[in-house]
Write an enzyme that holds these catalytic residues in place. Structure first.
Site, mmCIF file in Angstrom:
data_model
loop_
_atom_site.group_PDB
_atom_site.id
_atom_site.type_symbol
_atom_site.label_atom_id
_atom_site.label_comp_id
_atom_site.label_asym_id
_atom_site.label_seq_id
_atom_site.Cartn_x
_atom_site.Cartn_y
_atom_site.Cartn_z
ATOM 1 N N CYS A 256 0.782 -0.789 -0.076
ATOM 2 C CA CYS A 256 -0.123 0.101 0.172
ATOM 3 C C CYS A 256 1.003 1.412 -0.426
ATOM 4 O O CYS A 256 1.625 1.565 -0.155
ATOM 5 C CB CYS A 256 -0.854 0.169 1.430
ATOM 6 S SG CYS A 256 -0.281 0.381 2.675
ATOM 7 N N ARG B 288 -3.208 -0.390 5.745
ATOM 8 C CA ARG B 288 -3.451 -1.706 4.990
ATOM 9 C C ARG B 288 -2.709 -2.648 4.686
ATOM 10 O O ARG B 288 -3.505 -3.835 4.776
ATOM 11 C CB ARG B 288 -4.198 -1.195 3.485
ATOM 12 C CG ARG B 288 -5.684 -0.257 4.198
ATOM 13 C CD ARG B 288 -6.074 0.843 2.243
ATOM 14 N NE ARG B 288 -4.828 1.628 2.287
ATOM 15 C CZ ARG B 288 -4.715 1.757 0.811
ATOM 16 N NH1 ARG B 288 -5.323 1.551 -0.286
ATOM 17 N NH2 ARG B 288 -3.313 2.460 0.420
ATOM 18 N N ASP C 251 -8.765 3.532 1.714
ATOM 19 C CA ASP C 251 -7.348 3.788 2.595
ATOM 20 C C ASP C 251 -7.857 4.819 4.254
ATOM 21 O O ASP C 251 -8.298 5.788 3.959
ATOM 22 C CB ASP C 251 -6.349 4.855 2.110
ATOM 23 C CG ASP C 251 -4.928 4.654 2.970
ATOM 24 O OD1 ASP C 251 -5.798 4.247 3.877
ATOM 25 O OD2 ASP C 251 -4.264 4.982 2.414
HETATM 26 P P1 4NP Z 1 -1.683 2.472 3.811
HETATM 27 O O1 4NP Z 1 -2.286 4.297 5.088
HETATM 28 O O2 4NP Z 1 -0.761 3.032 2.952
HETATM 29 O O3 4NP Z 1 -2.507 2.107 3.883
HETATM 30 O O4 4NP Z 1 -0.272 2.534 5.299
HETATM 31 C C1 4NP Z 1 -1.593 5.671 4.587
HETATM 32 C C2 4NP Z 1 -0.783 5.785 5.501
HETATM 33 C C3 4NP Z 1 0.343 6.278 5.245
HETATM 34 C C4 4NP Z 1 -0.064 7.682 4.567
HETATM 35 C C5 4NP Z 1 -0.955 7.602 3.740
HETATM 36 C C6 4NP Z 1 -1.697 6.532 4.055
HETATM 37 N N1 4NP Z 1 0.564 8.837 4.548
HETATM 38 O O5 4NP Z 1 0.184 9.880 4.300
HETATM 39 O O6 4NP Z 1 1.535 9.287 5.647
#
Ligand code: 4NP
Length: 144
Positions: A8, A14, A115
């Protein structure tokens, strides 16, 4: 086909959820399962508290020392199946690997997994990720 990586954007919400749910579902331990980020934004940071909380709620064990790790070129070589959690993750994976591993790169589920970093709905994430992991386990077994 037994080495699977879920990917992800941040590798804190996720994809680690998918990693630990898939490990729990893979009861005979026949798969090598990990997770990665497309970005370096969260490098070294622990699994998000929302993901930790929901995994605890449903009794899924996880490695609390796991830190976010960006996918590397050697990961594209090593893993048999590289599963992006949403469409933009898949687009990024195809771009980062420059067309060399297109056959290995798949979308986790039609429509992707929204997300929870933005939605805040870790319950929805858990439901979609659990159903998707069951489908992937079956998909892999059908090809063994
Ligand atoms: P992930 O969620 O891709 O499901 O781990 C996110 C975690 C951090 C960020 C964006 C999405 N971020 O902008 O730092």
């Amino acid at each position: 086909m037994n080495k699977v990586v879920f990917v992800c954007l941040g590798n804190i919400c996720r994809s680690p959820m998918a990693e630990f749910i898939m490990k729990a579902l893979d009861q005979d331990g026949s798969l090598h399962i990990e997770s990665r980020a497309t970005s370096s934004w969260e490098h070294g940071n622990p699994v998000h508290q929302g993901t930790q909380k929901i995994l605890r709620k449903y009794g899924v064990s996880f490695d609390s020392s796991k830190g976010s790790q960006q996918i590397s070129q050697s990961d594209f070589e090593f893993f048999d199946l590289i599963v992006g959690m949403d469409e933009s993750n898949v687009e990024d994976l195809l771009q980062i690997s420059a067309g060399r591993y297109d056959d290995k790169i798949k979308l986790f589920r039609p429509g992707g997994v929204p997300d929870p970093w933005y939605t805040g709905d870790f319950e929805e994430t858990y439901k979609l990720v659990t159903a998707g992991c069951r489908d992937w386990l079956q998909w892999i077994k059908d090809r063994q």
